[in-house]
Scaffold this motif. Structure first.
Motif, PDB file in Angstrom:
ATOM      1  N   GLN A 212      54.000 -29.150 -47.321  1.00 37.08           N
ATOM      2  CA  GLN A 212      54.289 -28.250 -45.957  1.00 37.08           C
ATOM      3  C   GLN A 212      52.693 -27.994 -45.406  1.00 37.08           C
ATOM      4  O   GLN A 212      52.698 -27.918 -44.308  1.00 37.08           O
ATOM      5  CB  GLN A 212      55.094 -27.017 -46.179  1.00 37.08           C
ATOM      6  N   LEU A 213      52.039 -27.912 -46.250  1.00 35.36           N
ATOM      7  CA  LEU A 213      50.578 -27.692 -45.756  1.00 35.36           C
ATOM      8  C   LEU A 213      49.867 -28.564 -45.189  1.00 35.36           C
ATOM      9  O   LEU A 213      49.117 -28.500 -44.036  1.00 35.36           O
ATOM     10  CB  LEU A 213      49.650 -27.277 -46.875  1.00 35.36           C
ATOM     11  N   ILE A 214      50.183 -29.939 -45.456  1.00 32.73           N
ATOM     12  CA  ILE A 214      49.940 -31.108 -44.637  1.00 32.73           C
ATOM     13  C   ILE A 214      50.634 -31.208 -43.180  1.00 32.73           C
ATOM     14  O   ILE A 214      50.055 -31.351 -42.222  1.00 32.73           O
ATOM     15  CB  ILE A 214      50.112 -32.437 -45.214  1.00 32.73           C
ATOM     16  N   LYS A 215      51.626 -30.882 -43.229  1.00 33.80           N
ATOM     17  CA  LYS A 215      52.533 -30.686 -41.846  1.00 33.80           C
ATOM     18  C   LYS A 215      52.016 -29.864 -40.957  1.00 33.80           C
ATOM     19  O   LYS A 215      51.851 -30.061 -39.970  1.00 33.80           O
ATOM     20  CB  LYS A 215      54.055 -30.545 -42.259  1.00 33.80           C
ATOM     21  N   GLY A 216      51.587 -28.472 -41.620  1.00 33.30           N
ATOM     22  CA  GLY A 216      51.058 -27.393 -40.790  1.00 33.30           C
ATOM     23  C   GLY A 216      49.666 -27.875 -40.249  1.00 33.30           C
ATOM     24  O   GLY A 216      49.535 -27.582 -39.151  1.00 33.30           O
ATOM     25  N   GLY A 217      48.864 -28.689 -41.003  1.00 35.66           N
ATOM     26  CA  GLY A 217      47.627 -28.994 -40.668  1.00 35.66           C
ATOM     27  C   GLY A 217      47.521 -29.912 -39.645  1.00 35.66           C
ATOM     28  O   GLY A 217      46.871 -30.030 -38.883  1.00 35.66           O
ATOM     29  N   GLU A 218      48.615 -30.912 -39.854  1.00 31.06           N
ATOM     30  CA  GLU A 218      48.647 -31.928 -38.644  1.00 31.06           C
ATOM     31  C   GLU A 218      49.351 -31.222 -37.150  1.00 31.06           C
ATOM     32  O   GLU A 218      48.977 -31.841 -36.313  1.00 31.06           O
ATOM     33  CB  GLU A 218      50.001 -33.044 -39.262  1.00 31.06           C
ATOM     34  N   VAL A 219      50.090 -30.183 -37.244  1.00 28.34           N
ATOM     35  CA  VAL A 219      50.500 -29.813 -36.093  1.00 28.34           C
ATOM     36  C   VAL A 219      49.274 -28.889 -35.530  1.00 28.34           C
ATOM     37  O   VAL A 219      49.059 -29.109 -34.146  1.00 28.34           O
ATOM     38  CB  VAL A 219      51.656 -28.791 -36.554  1.00 28.34           C
ATOM     39  N   GLU A 220      48.578 -28.296 -36.446  1.00 28.58           N
ATOM     40  CA  GLU A 220      47.425 -27.650 -35.934  1.00 28.58           C
ATOM     41  C   GLU A 220      46.406 -28.764 -35.103  1.00 28.58           C
ATOM     42  O   GLU A 220      45.670 -28.631 -34.268  1.00 28.58           O
ATOM     43  CB  GLU A 220      46.443 -26.920 -36.910  1.00 28.58           C
ATOM     44  N   LEU A 221      46.301 -29.880 -35.816  1.00 26.97           N
ATOM     45  CA  LEU A 221      45.407 -30.955 -35.382  1.00 26.97           C
ATOM     46  C   LEU A 221      45.845 -31.409 -33.921  1.00 26.97           C
ATOM     47  O   LEU A 221      45.069 -31.637 -33.189  1.00 26.97           O
ATOM     48  CB  LEU A 221      45.241 -32.004 -36.303  1.00 26.97           C
ATOM     49  N   LEU A 222      47.012 -31.546 -33.880  1.00 29.52           N
ATOM     50  CA  LEU A 222      47.595 -31.846 -32.446  1.00 29.52           C
ATOM     51  C   LEU A 222      47.430 -30.931 -31.377  1.00 29.52           C
ATOM     52  O   LEU A 222      47.310 -31.322 -30.150  1.00 29.52           O
ATOM     53  CB  LEU A 222      49.231 -32.082 -32.358  1.00 29.52           C
ATOM     54  N   LYS A 223      47.194 -29.642 -31.811  1.00 34.64           N
ATOM     55  CA  LYS A 223      47.020 -28.469 -30.771  1.00 34.64           C
ATOM     56  C   LYS A 223      45.504 -28.414 -30.250  1.00 34.64           C
ATOM     57  O   LYS A 223      45.094 -28.037 -29.367  1.00 34.64           O
ATOM     58  CB  LYS A 223      47.398 -27.374 -31.477  1.00 34.64           C
ATOM     59  N   LEU A 224      44.681 -28.994 -31.227  1.00 40.42           N
ATOM     60  CA  LEU A 224      43.314 -29.038 -30.870  1.00 40.42           C
ATOM     61  C   LEU A 224      42.941 -30.058 -29.684  1.00 40.42           C
ATOM     62  O   LEU A 224      43.238 -30.916 -29.430  1.00 40.42           O
ATOM     63  CB  LEU A 224      42.454 -29.623 -32.150  1.00 40.42           C
ATOM     64  N   PRO A 225      42.158 -29.201 -28.613  1.00 35.71           N
ATOM     65  CA  PRO A 225      41.628 -29.947 -27.701  1.00 35.71           C
ATOM     66  C   PRO A 225      40.842 -31.025 -27.900  1.00 35.71           C
ATOM     67  O   PRO A 225      39.973 -30.929 -28.832  1.00 35.71           O
ATOM     68  CB  PRO A 225      40.837 -28.950 -26.660  1.00 35.71           C
ATOM     69  N   HIS A 226      40.808 -32.117 -27.202  1.00 27.75           N
ATOM     70  CA  HIS A 226      39.957 -33.519 -27.383  1.00 27.75           C
ATOM     71  C   HIS A 226      38.756 -33.375 -26.766  1.00 27.75           C
ATOM     72  O   HIS A 226      38.541 -32.608 -25.707  1.00 27.75           O
ATOM     73  CB  HIS A 226      40.635 -34.673 -27.136  1.00 27.75           C
ATOM     74  N   ALA A 227      37.800 -33.749 -27.348  1.00 26.54           N
ATOM     75  CA  ALA A 227      36.337 -33.564 -26.763  1.00 26.54           C
ATOM     76  C   ALA A 227      36.275 -34.624 -25.681  1.00 26.54           C
ATOM     77  O   ALA A 227      36.721 -35.728 -25.710  1.00 26.54           O
ATOM     78  CB  ALA A 227      35.196 -34.103 -27.826  1.00 26.54           C
ATOM     79  N   HIS A 228      35.613 -34.223 -24.599  1.00 28.71           N
ATOM     80  CA  HIS A 228      35.537 -35.010 -23.483  1.00 28.71           C
ATOM     81  C   HIS A 228      34.030 -35.603 -23.306  1.00 28.71           C
ATOM     82  O   HIS A 228      33.052 -35.285 -23.810  1.00 28.71           O
ATOM     83  CB  HIS A 228      35.634 -34.307 -22.052  1.00 28.71           C
TER      84      HIS A 228
END
Length: 570
Positions: A554-570
Motif C-alpha cells: 500500500q506504500l507504493i500505492k500511496g506514493g503513486e497517489v502523492e506523485l500524481l498530486k505533485l505539480p509538473h515543472a514548467h
C-alpha cells in the motif's frame, strides 16, 4: 533503523517517539490502537496501557519465529515496540495528516470497545478510514464494557442505568462498506472480538487479584473468590492471545497450546534466574548493616556481600530489569528499582566504583533507571532527564580516560541520542538539536576510525535523520536538506553492502522520501518528483524480489497517489 511499531491513538492525538512530523514511507506499524481516553484513566482498568504492554512483552515461541503464517507472511520475533500517547506530536504538526498516514501504514486496527467509545467521533472516524483502505478484515475488537450490536439486535435491550447492557460497538464497526466507502446498514459485520469484560458483564479489570478482593468484599468466601478470579485470569489471557494470534496470523488454538508449553519452559528458566536475583537483593542486608554502624565481624560479612553484588551489577542492569519489565507490576517494580539504586550508592560510597568497568556499569544503571521512568505512565518524563545527564557525564569521563575504547564512545553516542529524544519530547528543541549535533560529531569520529563498521554507519545515519526531522519541523528547510543529503550516501552504501538486508533497503527508500518531502517544502517540485520516484523504484524493486512485505504494498500505492498530486515543472 526503523522497526515495525505499534501505534497508540488516543481520541485524536497521535504519538510517536523517534520521528516527528510526517511519517516516512516504509515505516510500518503492526497495529493501531484506538480508544476513548476515559477508558484508560481508572486504576486497574487502564486497558490501552495494559494491552500495549502485553503486546510488547509477549515472547513469540521460538518454533514459530521465522515460519510462514496463514497470510503467507513471516512471523516476527516479537510484537514491539509500543508507542504510548504520552509522547505527542508538536502543536504545529498536521495531526489529521499524521493520523491518516499512521492508519495507512498499520497492519491492524484494535478498537477498545465500550459505551464511551461509541460516543467518540474520533474512534468512529478511525475505523471508517481504516476500512476505506481495504483492510476491513484486519480489525479486532477488545470488549471491555457493554454489549456488541445492542443498538441493532432486536434480541438485546439497552438499559441506561446498567452500562453493561449498552452498545459498545461504534457505528463504523457494525457494518460493511459500500463500493462508495459508505456504511451499508443492510450488511452487519462481526469483527474478531476478544472479551475482557467481567463475568457479570462489568467493566474488565486488568488485575485479577483486584477482582478477587472485590468478590471478597461482596461476601464471597475465600475459596470461591480465588476460583472465580482464576477463571477470569484465564479468560483475559485467552482474550490477549486471541489478539496476538490475529496479529501473528496463526490459529488461536495453536498459539494457546504452544503458549502453555512455552510459558512452562520459561518459568523453569526464570526459576534459575531468580536464584541470581536473591544474591542481588542481598543489598538490603548490606544497606542495613552500613546504616546501623558496622563492627569488624559485620564488616567482613558486608565485604563478602559487596563482592557478590559487584559481580552481579551487570546482571541487575540487564537481566533483572528485563524480568521486572515482564513479570513485576509497575508499582512493585519501582520499589525494586530503588533497591538496585541502593546497590549503586553503596558501591560508590565504599569505594568499589573505582574500576573503569564498574563506572561504566553504574552509568548504564542510570540509563536503565531513566528508561524505566519513561515507561511508567504515572511518572513525569522530565524526571528521566537528570538521570540521562548523570550517565552522559560518566560516559564523558570514561571516554576521556580511554579515548581509544570504542565501546565507551558508543555508549556516549547512545546517551546523546537519548537526551536528544527526551529534550524533543519535552519541547526543548534547542537542547535536542545540540544533543543530536554532538552525537553526530561523535558518530562521525567513530566511522572515520572504522568505516567498515555497519553499526557505526547506522548510528551516523540516525543522527543525520534526527537533525533533518527537527530542522524541517523548525522550518529550517536548508539545514534539513543538508542533513538528509548527508544521510543518503550512507543509506546507499549500506544497501549496496548487504542487498539481502530488508531494513537497509527500506532505509534507502525512506532517505529518498525524506528528500522529496523537504523539496516539496521548498517548492522545488522537479527534485521532489525525482526523489519520490526513486523511493517508489526502491520499493518496487523490493516487491519484485519478494522482500517487500505484503502489507507494505500500500506504500507504493500511496506514493503513486502523492506523485500524481505533485505539480509538473514548467
Amino acid at each position: 533503523m526503523q522497526e515495525p511499531q505499534i501505534f497508540l491513538y488516543n481520541q485524536g492525538h497521535m504519538t510517536q517517539t523517534m520521528h516527528t512530523g510526517s511519517l516516512a514511507v516504509g515505516q510500518e506499524y503492526l497495529a493501531f490502537i484506538s480508544y476513548r481516553h476515559a477508558d484508560n484513566t481508572e486504576e486497574d482498568q487502564q486497558w490501552a496501557t495494559w494491552l500495549h504492554q502485553q503486546l510488547e512483552v509477549y515472547d513469540v515461541p521460538d518454533d514459530l519465529i521465522g515460519t510462514t503464517n496463514l497470510r503467507g507472511q513471516t512471523i516476527p520475533e516479537r510484537i514491539y515496540p509500543v508507542f504510548r500517547d504520552e509522547v505527542s506530536l508538536s502543536a504545529d504538526a498536521d495531526l489529521s495528516t499524521a493520523i491518516t498516514q499512521a492508519l495507512d501504514q498499520s497492519r491492524f486496527l484494535i478498537v477498545l470497545c465500550s459505551p464511551r467509545a461509541v460516543q467518540s467521533r474520533y474512534v468512529n472516524e478511525e475505523i471508517l478510514h481504516f476500512k476505506r483502505t481495504g483492510k476491513q478484515d484486519q480489525i479486532m475488537a477488545a470488549l471491555i464494557l457493554g454489549e456488541p450490536n445492542a443498538s441493532i439486535d432486536p434480541s438485546k435491550s439497552q438499559d441506561p442505568e446498567h452500562a453493561h447492557t449498552l452498545e459498545c460497538f461504534p457505528p463504523a464497526l457494525q457494518y460493511e462498506l459500500t463500493a462508495e466507502g459508505q456504511l451499508d446498514k443492510t450488511k452487519p459485520t462481526e469483527p474478531i472480538a476478544a472479551n475482557f469484560r467481567l463475568p457479570d458483564g462489568g467493566k474488565g479489570i486488568t488485575n485479577p487479584n483486584v477482582y478477587k478482593q472485590q468478590l471478597l468484599k461482596k461476601g464471597r468466601n475465600k475459596a470461591d473468590a480465588e476460583r472465580l478470579a482464576h477463571l477470569y485470569e484465564e479468560q483475559i489471557n485467552t482474550a490477549r492471545l486471541k489478539i496476538i494470534a490475529g496479529i501473528l496470523g496463526v490459529p488461536l488454538e495453536r498459539l494457546t497450546q504452544r503458549d502453555k508449553i512455552h510459558q512452562l519452559n520459561k518459568a523453569r528458566a526464570e526459576t534459575r534466574r531468580f536464584r541470581k536475583i536473591a544474591v542481588s537483593l542481598a543489598v538490603l542486608t548490606l544497606v542495613a548493616l552500613i546504616a546501623g554502624g558496622i563492627a569488624v565481624a559485620q564488616w567482613r560479612r558486608a565485604e563478602n556481600l559487596l563482592s557478590q553484588i559487584q559481580g552481579n551489577l551487570g546482571f541487575m542492569n540487564f537481566e533483572l530489569r528485563e524480568v521486572l519489565d515482564h513479570y513485576v507490576p509497575q508499582r512493585e517494580r519501582i520499589k525494586i528499582m530503588q533497591q538496585i539504586d541502593a546497590v549503586v550508592k553503596v558501591l560508590q560510597q565504599q569505594g568499589h566504583s573505582e574500576s573503569v568497568e564498574m563506572q561504566r556499569q553504574i552509568a548504564v544503571a542510570l540509563m536503565q533507571k531513566a528508561d524505566q521512568v519513561l515507561k511508567n505512565d504515572k511518572l513525569n518524563p522530565a524526571e528521566a532527564l537528570p538521570l540521562y545527564q548523570q550517565a552522559h557525564n560518566a560516559f564523558i569521563k570514561l571516554s576521556q580516560l580511554d579515548p581509544d575504547n570504542t565501546l565507551f564512545q558508543q555508549n556516549l553516542s547512545v546517551s546523546h541520542n537519548r537526551i536528544g529524544d527526551l529534550q524533543l519530547r519535552l519541547g526543548h528543541t534547542d537542547a535536542a538539536l545540540k544533543a543530536y549535533q554532538d552525537g553526530l560529531a561523535l558518530a562521525q569520529t567513530l566511522t572515520q576510525r572504522d568505516s567498515g563498521n555497519t553499526q557505526f554507519q547506522r548510528d551516523l545515519s540516525v543522527f543525520h535523520e534526527r537533525i533533518g526531522n527537527l530542522q524541517l519541523r523548525l522550518g529550517n528547510t536548508d539545514a534539513a536538506l543538508k542533513a538528509y543529503q548527508d544521510r543518503l550516501p550512507i543509506a546507499q552504501t549500506l544497501s549496496q553492502r548487504d542487498p539481502g538486508n530488508t531494513d537497509n533497503q527500506r532505509d534507502l527508500s525512506v532517505s529518498y522520501y525524506k528528500l522529496s518531502r523537504v523539496y516539496m517544502a521548498k517548492k522545488e517540485f522537479a527534485l521532489a518528483r525525482k526523489h519520490l520516484e526513486n523511493a517508489l523504484t526502491q520499493l518496487k524493486n523490493m516487491q519484485n524480489n519478494g522482500s517487500l512485505a505484503t502489507d507494505d504494498e500500500q506504500l507504493i500505492k500511496g506514493g503513486e497517489v502523492e506523485l500524481l498530486k505533485l505539480p509538473h515543472a514548467h
